[in-house]
Scaffold this motif. Structure first.
Motif, short mmCIF file in Angstrom:
data_model
loop_
_atom_site.label_atom_id
_atom_site.label_comp_id
_atom_site.label_asym_id
_atom_site.label_seq_id
_atom_site.Cartn_x
_atom_site.Cartn_y
_atom_site.Cartn_z
N ASN A 208 60.08 20.66 8.35
CA ASN A 208 59.36 20.24 9.86
C ASN A 208 59.20 19.00 10.21
O ASN A 208 58.56 18.90 11.32
N SER A 209 59.28 18.15 9.42
CA SER A 209 59.02 16.59 9.54
C SER A 209 59.74 15.98 10.55
O SER A 209 61.03 16.31 10.82
N ILE B 39 53.70 20.93 10.24
CA ILE B 39 54.29 19.62 9.77
C ILE B 39 53.39 19.04 8.39
O ILE B 39 54.09 18.79 7.46
N THR C 29 52.80 17.72 19.63
CA THR C 29 52.20 17.72 18.31
C THR C 29 50.74 17.61 18.36
O THR C 29 50.23 17.06 19.04
#
Length: 95
Positions: free
Chosen positions: A94-95, A80, A33
């Protein structure tokens, strides 16, 4: 936070017209991320030749990263959440 689809997220970010925004997304290369503060529409330090491919066809948004002081691309399908214009949006898929 406001929920949006990934397609809407891409449209909003492409339409920022050079204003700064923050975005959190999953990198395609290694799955980590990443949070980035960036902006679209920056032309400085380009050679005037343009990109060798169409980023929109590949689902990418070209931006200038403030932290890296360089050009990067954001994969639209991996966004996200992002903040622009005082509003925070997230992509629930997308979380």
């Amino acid at each position: 936070m406001l929920p949006v689809s990934t397609m809407t997220a891409g449209t909003i970010l492409r339409g920022t017209k050079g204003t700064f925004f923050s975005v959190v997304f999953t990198k395609r290369s290694d799955g980590t991320t990443r949070k980035m503060i960036c902006r679209t529409g920056v032309k400085k330090y380009t050679n005037g030749e343009g990109m060798k491919y169409n980023p929109k066809e590949k689902g990418l948004i070209p931006v200038y990263s403030v932290q890296d002081k360089g050009y990067r691309t954001i994969p639209v399908n991996n966004i996200i959440k992002f903040t622009t214009g005082g509003n925070t949006f997230y992509c629930p898929n997308n979380s």
